[in-house]
Design an enzyme around this catalytic site. Sequence first.
Site, PDB file in Angstrom:
ATOM      1  N   ASP A 142      -3.252   4.286  -2.212  1.00  0.00           N
ATOM      2  CA  ASP A 142      -4.380   4.651  -1.354  1.00  0.00           C
ATOM      3  C   ASP A 142      -4.884   6.053  -1.669  1.00  0.00           C
ATOM      4  O   ASP A 142      -4.095   6.993  -1.790  1.00  0.00           O
ATOM      5  CB  ASP A 142      -3.914   4.604   0.106  1.00  0.00           C
TER       6      ASP A 142
ATOM      7  N   GLU B 295      -6.524   3.403  -5.959  1.00  0.00           N
ATOM      8  CA  GLU B 295      -7.854   3.635  -5.401  1.00  0.00           C
ATOM      9  C   GLU B 295      -8.186   5.072  -5.781  1.00  0.00           C
ATOM     10  O   GLU B 295      -7.662   6.015  -5.197  1.00  0.00           O
ATOM     11  CB  GLU B 295      -7.827   3.464  -3.881  1.00  0.00           C
TER      12      GLU B 295
ATOM     13  N   HIS C  19     -10.832  -4.416   2.597  1.00  0.00           N
ATOM     14  CA  HIS C  19     -10.841  -4.131   4.036  1.00  0.00           C
ATOM     15  C   HIS C  19     -11.766  -2.973   4.398  1.00  0.00           C
ATOM     16  O   HIS C  19     -11.845  -2.608   5.561  1.00  0.00           O
ATOM     17  CB  HIS C  19      -9.415  -3.809   4.471  1.00  0.00           C
ATOM     18  N   ASP C  20     -12.420  -2.364   3.417  1.00  0.00           N
ATOM     19  CA  ASP C  20     -13.333  -1.246   3.686  1.00  0.00           C
ATOM     20  C   ASP C  20     -14.793  -1.621   3.493  1.00  0.00           C
ATOM     21  O   ASP C  20     -15.680  -0.773   3.631  1.00  0.00           O
ATOM     22  CB  ASP C  20     -13.037  -0.068   2.737  1.00  0.00           C
TER      23      ASP C  20
ATOM     24  N   ASP D 203       0.853  -1.180   0.000  1.00  0.00           N
ATOM     25  CA  ASP D 203       0.000   0.000   0.000  1.00  0.00           C
ATOM     26  C   ASP D 203       0.897   1.241   0.000  1.00  0.00           C
ATOM     27  O   ASP D 203       1.887   1.293   0.722  1.00  0.00           O
ATOM     28  CB  ASP D 203      -0.847  -0.004   1.287  1.00  0.00           C
TER      29      ASP D 203
HETATM   30  O1  TEU Z   1      -9.906   4.527   1.704  1.00  0.00           O
HETATM   31  C1  TEU Z   1     -10.179   5.741   1.071  1.00  0.00           C
HETATM   32  C2  TEU Z   1     -11.577   5.953   0.819  1.00  0.00           C
HETATM   33  O2  TEU Z   1     -12.436   5.247   1.263  1.00  0.00           O
HETATM   34  C3  TEU Z   1     -11.857   7.129  -0.011  1.00  0.00           C
HETATM   35  O3  TEU Z   1     -10.749   7.393  -0.775  1.00  0.00           O
HETATM   36  C4  TEU Z   1     -13.005   6.868  -0.890  1.00  0.00           C
HETATM   37  O4  TEU Z   1     -12.626   7.178  -2.171  1.00  0.00           O
HETATM   38  C5  TEU Z   1     -14.132   7.742  -0.537  1.00  0.00           C
HETATM   39  O5  TEU Z   1     -14.618   7.360   0.707  1.00  0.00           O
HETATM   40  C6  TEU Z   1     -15.190   7.675  -1.619  1.00  0.00           C
HETATM   41  O6  TEU Z   1     -16.412   7.379  -1.193  1.00  0.00           O
HETATM   42  C7  TEU Z   1      -8.575   4.299   1.916  1.00  0.00           C
HETATM   43  C8  TEU Z   1      -8.351   3.009   2.627  1.00  0.00           C
HETATM   44  O7  TEU Z   1      -8.809   1.952   1.846  1.00  0.00           O
HETATM   45  C9  TEU Z   1      -9.001   3.100   3.970  1.00  0.00           C
HETATM   46  O8  TEU Z   1      -8.897   1.904   4.685  1.00  0.00           O
HETATM   47  C10 TEU Z   1      -8.355   4.222   4.741  1.00  0.00           C
HETATM   48  O9  TEU Z   1      -9.017   4.424   5.949  1.00  0.00           O
HETATM   49  C11 TEU Z   1      -8.373   5.518   3.960  1.00  0.00           C
HETATM   50  O10 TEU Z   1      -7.941   5.348   2.628  1.00  0.00           O
HETATM   51  C12 TEU Z   1      -7.457   6.540   4.584  1.00  0.00           C
HETATM   52  O11 TEU Z   1      -6.130   6.198   4.337  1.00  0.00           O
END
Ligand code: TEU
Length: 545
Positions: free
Chosen positions: A199, A249, A319-320, A98
């Site tokens: 990320d 992402e 994981h989200d 990551d």
């Molecule tokens: O998640 C990021 C994330 O959820 C946002 O970029 C997303 O695009 C937005 O909510 C759109 O609806 C990442 C990781 O996957 C997450 O676990 C972390 O908590 C987050 O970044 C912060 O680093």
Amino acid sequence: MSRPWWKNAVGYQVYPRSFKDTNNDGVGDIAGIIEKLPYLKSLGVDFIWINPIYKSPNVDNGYDISDYEDVQPEFGSLNDFKILLDKAHDIGIKVILDLVVNHTSDQHPWFIESKKSKDNPYRDYYMWADATPDKMPNDWTSFTGNSTWTYDETTKQAYFHVFAPQQPDLNWRNPKLRQEIYKMIRWWLDLGIDGFRMDAISHIQKAPFDYEPPKDDPWKPFMNVKGIDDYMAEMRDIFNQYDIMTVGEASGVSSKQAPEWTDPNKKGYINMIFEWEHNAREGEEGHERINVDEMKQVLSRWQKDQENSGWNALYFENHDNPRINTILGNETKKSAKAIAMSYFFLKGTPFIYQGQELGMTNYPFKSIDEVDDDESQIRYHNMVNSGKDPKEALQIITHWTRDHSRTPMQWTSDIKAGFTEGTPWMKINQNTKTINVESEMADPDSVLNFYKKMIAFRKSEPTFIEGNYDWFLQSDPDVYAYLRTDDKKQFLVIVNFSKQKKIVTLPKELMNDKWQVKLTNTTEKNLTEQFEMEPYDGFVYECEN
Ligand code: TEU
Ligand code: CA
């Protein structure tokens, strides 16, 4: 040009805290990943993506980094990581990490310096603006639902963050900061890793702070904002010097814009994008499920928009998100397999999230104290503070919390799931009694053995790499069906997501007697124009041209 390795690769996401604990402190570790490499090899995956393993105060489970070039002691040491990398490479598994560069931890030495004074050399590594305790520089809302600003008494200014206050955003407009980041990127690539999952990368540029976001799009000021291209191009020029893969992402990058990002003949910043849109929900808050109709449309649109240019990353879990077998399936073996078939044969690189290959399900949370995730905690307390009934708030939060995917990996039927002998950092789902690696290895009909077969099958058929995608039964709300075609073969994938039996009418022109079942989660049968499907039936048929 030869085909890059990641186009016929299957990825597996490891959430290190919850994968395997070897020293029984209740937290998964790098030694645990090493121990399970043979398992990953037997599954047939080509690379793993490991969530952040860097030094972190752990406010957001490693997504708040305080040292980019060292390993979180709970996970082991940098040397342990090098051993993991070598051992993985020895058995032909690549390792991607990551890359969290939208923000750091507020405990990162850069931020500690930055806070000290307005003329500190690190001040401009972050974004500061004049404020008072009750008047922030603007009214923007962060992903947590609170302000994007946190006031700091020392210099009487506020700093900017799109996530939690303990995750201050880096100031990408500052070329010095960018050089530091690029140095760090090279440092990891020179160590021999095989790429990055980037990320929150679409948030690194922000609109001018006097911009007023539209009411229905509060996050617009940091979603793929003008100017981001310069930074992405700088990173691309580094990535291109290595034989690696990159997956971003990048929510806010539309399917139409995606080829610009992922086609090497265009801007080609990265190799693929985790789009977010197909996680469409339906139903009342606290009881939502995946909206199959919208999911089909989104997946198809991404397939088509990147059919001849660019590349897709394919996934259902990470994981989200909650467990897919709960929010799209009915928690059975059968639905876990149906779901697997529905996305695995799309065009792109498929990812599996740890435990998905077992059919793991959501955790039955009973109290907010069982929830670890900071984002869920913040949302829960906001709701209760604004007068929501705590029971209702709990239902809403725990129904879709990210924590469902973060309960420990289920290795055995033991009460501690073979994950640890200590006290696990996170509750273990007691359905580990039946849903676990050990039992599923022994059961020829298990979800795990199905995944093994499916992975091997996908990798053995080049049609799945470059073949065209054609979507049919488009208006059926429950059945997802598509074709993958090249000049040698055609594959037909069809899955019924309904809890009811369905009879669908297949296109006449597809009918011939050459179709053969290659994969199914039920009894094999011939493809017929009037095609009857039981709940969660799934089939992959093949036809030689
Ligand atoms: O998640 C990021 C994330 O959820 C946002 O970029 C997303 O695009 C937005 O909510 C759109 O609806 C990442 C990781 O996957 C997450 O676990 C972390 O908590 C987050 O970044 C912060 O680093
Ligand atoms: Ca441990």
